[in-house]
Design a protein around this motif. Structure first.
Motif, PDB file in Angstrom:
ATOM      1  N   ILE A 121       0.873  -1.173   0.000  1.00  0.00           N
ATOM      2  CA  ILE A 121       0.000   0.000   0.000  1.00  0.00           C
ATOM      3  C   ILE A 121       0.910   1.223   0.000  1.00  0.00           C
ATOM      4  CG2 ILE A 121      -1.753   1.279   1.291  1.00  0.00           C
ATOM      5  CD1 ILE A 121      -2.504  -1.502   2.523  1.00  0.00           C
ATOM      6  N   ASP A 122       0.838   2.010  -1.059  1.00  0.00           N
ATOM      7  CA  ASP A 122       1.784   3.118  -1.198  1.00  0.00           C
ATOM      8  C   ASP A 122       1.161   4.467  -0.839  1.00  0.00           C
ATOM      9  OD1 ASP A 122       0.167   3.336  -3.394  1.00  0.00           O
ATOM     10  OD2 ASP A 122       1.789   3.656  -4.828  1.00  0.00           O
ATOM     11  N   LYS A 123       0.473   4.493   0.299  1.00  0.00           N
ATOM     12  CA  LYS A 123      -0.110   5.746   0.780  1.00  0.00           C
ATOM     13  C   LYS A 123      -0.382   5.630   2.273  1.00  0.00           C
ATOM     14  CE  LYS A 123      -4.896   4.416  -0.042  1.00  0.00           C
ATOM     15  NZ  LYS A 123      -6.167   4.760  -0.631  1.00  0.00           N
ATOM     16  N   THR A 124      -0.590   6.767   2.902  1.00  0.00           N
ATOM     17  CA  THR A 124      -1.002   6.806   4.297  1.00  0.00           C
ATOM     18  C   THR A 124      -2.465   6.404   4.386  1.00  0.00           C
ATOM     19  OG1 THR A 124       0.621   8.459   4.965  1.00  0.00           O
ATOM     20  CG2 THR A 124      -1.423   8.402   6.227  1.00  0.00           C
ATOM     21  N   LEU A 125      -2.787   5.579   5.375  1.00  0.00           N
ATOM     22  CA  LEU A 125      -4.174   5.178   5.604  1.00  0.00           C
ATOM     23  C   LEU A 125      -4.812   6.145   6.589  1.00  0.00           C
ATOM     24  CD1 LEU A 125      -3.698   1.321   5.842  1.00  0.00           C
ATOM     25  CD2 LEU A 125      -4.598   2.640   3.925  1.00  0.00           C
ATOM     26  N   ARG A 126      -5.949   6.692   6.198  1.00  0.00           N
ATOM     27  CA  ARG A 126      -6.655   7.701   6.986  1.00  0.00           C
ATOM     28  C   ARG A 126      -7.795   7.079   7.786  1.00  0.00           C
ATOM     29  NH1 ARG A 126      -3.350  11.387   6.128  1.00  0.00           N
ATOM     30  NH2 ARG A 126      -2.759  12.053   4.070  1.00  0.00           N
ATOM     31  N   SER A 127      -8.353   7.844   8.699  1.00  0.00           N
ATOM     32  CA  SER A 127      -9.461   7.380   9.524  1.00  0.00           C
ATOM     33  C   SER A 127     -10.589   6.837   8.656  1.00  0.00           C
ATOM     34  CB  SER A 127      -9.987   8.539  10.374  1.00  0.00           C
ATOM     35  OG  SER A 127     -11.060   8.110  11.171  1.00  0.00           O
ATOM     36  N   GLN A 139     -10.472   4.093   6.856  1.00  0.00           N
ATOM     37  CA  GLN A 139      -9.976   3.143   5.862  1.00  0.00           C
ATOM     38  C   GLN A 139      -9.594   1.839   6.554  1.00  0.00           C
ATOM     39  OE1 GLN A 139      -6.936   5.767   4.039  1.00  0.00           O
ATOM     40  NE2 GLN A 139      -8.093   5.483   2.133  1.00  0.00           N
ATOM     41  N   LYS A 140      -9.961   0.709   5.924  1.00  0.00           N
ATOM     42  CA  LYS A 140      -9.659  -0.603   6.471  1.00  0.00           C
ATOM     43  C   LYS A 140      -9.046  -1.473   5.392  1.00  0.00           C
ATOM     44  CE  LYS A 140     -13.245  -0.500   9.938  1.00  0.00           C
ATOM     45  NZ  LYS A 140     -14.331  -1.188  10.608  1.00  0.00           N
ATOM     46  N   VAL A 141      -8.029  -2.221   5.775  1.00  0.00           N
ATOM     47  CA  VAL A 141      -7.376  -3.180   4.878  1.00  0.00           C
ATOM     48  C   VAL A 141      -7.411  -4.526   5.566  1.00  0.00           C
ATOM     49  CG1 VAL A 141      -5.200  -3.826   3.785  1.00  0.00           C
ATOM     50  CG2 VAL A 141      -5.863  -1.420   3.877  1.00  0.00           C
ATOM     51  N   ASN A 142      -7.860  -5.549   4.849  1.00  0.00           N
ATOM     52  CA  ASN A 142      -7.884  -6.914   5.358  1.00  0.00           C
ATOM     53  C   ASN A 142      -7.266  -7.784   4.277  1.00  0.00           C
ATOM     54  OD1 ASN A 142      -8.504  -9.436   6.420  1.00  0.00           O
ATOM     55  ND2 ASN A 142     -10.460  -8.752   7.211  1.00  0.00           N
ATOM     56  N   TYR A 143      -6.159  -8.492   4.594  1.00  0.00           N
ATOM     57  CA  TYR A 143      -5.440  -9.240   3.571  1.00  0.00           C
ATOM     58  C   TYR A 143      -4.967 -10.589   4.110  1.00  0.00           C
ATOM     59  CZ  TYR A 143      -2.359 -10.162  -0.356  1.00  0.00           C
ATOM     60  OH  TYR A 143      -1.756 -10.732  -1.455  1.00  0.00           O
ATOM     61  N   ALA A 144      -5.032 -11.612   3.268  1.00  0.00           N
ATOM     62  CA  ALA A 144      -4.648 -12.973   3.659  1.00  0.00           C
ATOM     63  C   ALA A 144      -3.167 -13.230   3.414  1.00  0.00           C
ATOM     64  CB  ALA A 144      -5.502 -13.984   2.901  1.00  0.00           C
ATOM     65  N   GLY A 145      -2.323 -12.310   3.829  1.00  0.00           N
ATOM     66  CA  GLY A 145      -0.874 -12.425   3.691  1.00  0.00           C
ATOM     67  C   GLY A 145      -0.243 -11.315   4.504  1.00  0.00           C
ATOM     68  N   ASN A 146       0.944 -10.862   4.074  1.00  0.00           N
ATOM     69  CA  ASN A 146       1.630  -9.749   4.721  1.00  0.00           C
ATOM     70  C   ASN A 146       1.133  -8.443   4.134  1.00  0.00           C
ATOM     71  OD1 ASN A 146       3.557 -11.643   5.965  1.00  0.00           O
ATOM     72  ND2 ASN A 146       4.289 -11.867   3.880  1.00  0.00           N
ATOM     73  N   VAL A 147       1.252  -7.358   4.902  1.00  0.00           N
ATOM     74  CA  VAL A 147       0.902  -6.030   4.409  1.00  0.00           C
ATOM     75  C   VAL A 147       2.080  -5.104   4.677  1.00  0.00           C
ATOM     76  CG1 VAL A 147      -0.641  -4.045   4.655  1.00  0.00           C
ATOM     77  CG2 VAL A 147      -1.577  -6.360   4.773  1.00  0.00           C
ATOM     78  N   VAL A 148       2.496  -4.360   3.639  1.00  0.00           N
ATOM     79  CA  VAL A 148       3.525  -3.336   3.760  1.00  0.00           C
ATOM     80  C   VAL A 148       2.874  -2.003   3.421  1.00  0.00           C
ATOM     81  CG1 VAL A 148       5.733  -2.468   2.891  1.00  0.00           C
ATOM     82  CG2 VAL A 148       5.371  -4.941   3.123  1.00  0.00           C
ATOM     83  N   VAL A 149       2.987  -1.026   4.335  1.00  0.00           N
ATOM     84  CA  VAL A 149       2.405   0.290   4.131  1.00  0.00           C
ATOM     85  C   VAL A 149       3.536   1.302   3.994  1.00  0.00           C
ATOM     86  CG1 VAL A 149       0.908   2.093   5.097  1.00  0.00           C
ATOM     87  CG2 VAL A 149       0.364  -0.330   5.486  1.00  0.00           C
ATOM     88  N   LEU A 150       3.552   2.014   2.858  1.00  0.00           N
ATOM     89  CA  LEU A 150       4.530   3.074   2.637  1.00  0.00           C
ATOM     90  C   LEU A 150       3.867   4.388   3.042  1.00  0.00           C
ATOM     91  CD1 LEU A 150       5.898   2.006  -0.862  1.00  0.00           C
ATOM     92  CD2 LEU A 150       6.748   1.380   1.401  1.00  0.00           C
ATOM     93  N   GLY A 151       3.811   4.634   4.325  1.00  0.00           N
ATOM     94  CA  GLY A 151       3.125   5.790   4.892  1.00  0.00           C
ATOM     95  C   GLY A 151       2.723   5.451   6.315  1.00  0.00           C
ATOM     96  N   ASP A 152       1.823   6.238   6.850  1.00  0.00           N
ATOM     97  CA  ASP A 152       1.367   6.037   8.227  1.00  0.00           C
ATOM     98  C   ASP A 152       0.039   5.286   8.259  1.00  0.00           C
ATOM     99  OD1 ASP A 152       3.548   7.597   9.095  1.00  0.00           O
ATOM    100  OD2 ASP A 152       2.354   9.439   9.083  1.00  0.00           O
ATOM    101  N   ILE A 199       4.358  -4.447   7.992  1.00  0.00           N
ATOM    102  CA  ILE A 199       5.502  -3.542   8.020  1.00  0.00           C
ATOM    103  C   ILE A 199       5.002  -2.170   7.606  1.00  0.00           C
ATOM    104  CG2 ILE A 199       7.745  -2.957   7.018  1.00  0.00           C
ATOM    105  CD1 ILE A 199       8.202  -5.917   6.558  1.00  0.00           C
ATOM    106  N   VAL A 200       5.324  -1.153   8.407  1.00  0.00           N
ATOM    107  CA  VAL A 200       4.874   0.202   8.132  1.00  0.00           C
ATOM    108  C   VAL A 200       6.090   1.113   8.060  1.00  0.00           C
ATOM    109  CG1 VAL A 200       3.414   2.107   8.907  1.00  0.00           C
ATOM    110  CG2 VAL A 200       2.715  -0.264   9.334  1.00  0.00           C
ATOM    111  N   LEU A 201       6.307   1.704   6.905  1.00  0.00           N
ATOM    112  CA  LEU A 201       7.390   2.667   6.760  1.00  0.00           C
ATOM    113  C   LEU A 201       6.822   4.032   7.115  1.00  0.00           C
ATOM    114  CD1 LEU A 201       9.086   1.310   3.530  1.00  0.00           C
ATOM    115  CD2 LEU A 201       9.630   0.834   5.918  1.00  0.00           C
TER     116      LEU A 201
END
Length: 126
Positions: free
Chosen positions: A14-20, A22-35, A49-51
């Motif tokens: 995910i190449d963005k910051t997640l805002r109030s 927003q929900k992500v549900n994934y059947a693996g690993n999640v990498v967030v490029l943002g907050d 992993i959150v950068l």
């Protein structure tokens, strides 16, 4: 299928910051490029992993994977879960320039611990 000790095979980037709201549900690993801001939520069967800074809700190992980790530049979640373990950060934690280092949350001795991460992420991924 595991990749290394802490990660599942599939990964969502995910190449963005997640805002109030927003929900992500994934059947693996999640990498967030943002907050992950307060009010946002990330649920992953694998590790997260959150950068950036985690201020929302994160749930790694949502399908019972107890070796999952949450790794971020700063962990200040409203709630952090790994598998069936739940934790919240101390209310009085302050961010200073002196204590800025990546942090990792993982299960040790049956409880979630958050500690500075000074290792090599490449070693975790192998």
């Amino acid at each position: 299928m595991l990749r290394g000790e802490f990660f599942l095979e599939n990964t969502l980037l995910i190449d963005k910051t997640l805002r109030s709201g927003q929900k992500v549900n994934y059947a693996g690993n999640v990498v967030v490029l943002g907050d992950i801001n307060p009010g946002a939520e990330v649920v992953a069967a694998g590790s997260i992993i959150v950068l950036g800074t985690v201020r929302g809700v994160v749930h790694a190992g949502a399908e019972g994977f107890k070796k999952a980790v949450v790794l971020a530049f700063k962990l200040l979640p409203t709630q952090l879960r790994i598998a069936d373990h739940i934790t919240r950060p101390p209310e009085d934690e302050k961010i200073t320039k002196d204590n800025f280092s990546p942090e990792i949350a993982l299960i040790k001795d049956g409880m979630v611990v958050i500690e500075s991460y000074e290792g090599n992420l490449g070693k975790l991924l192998k």
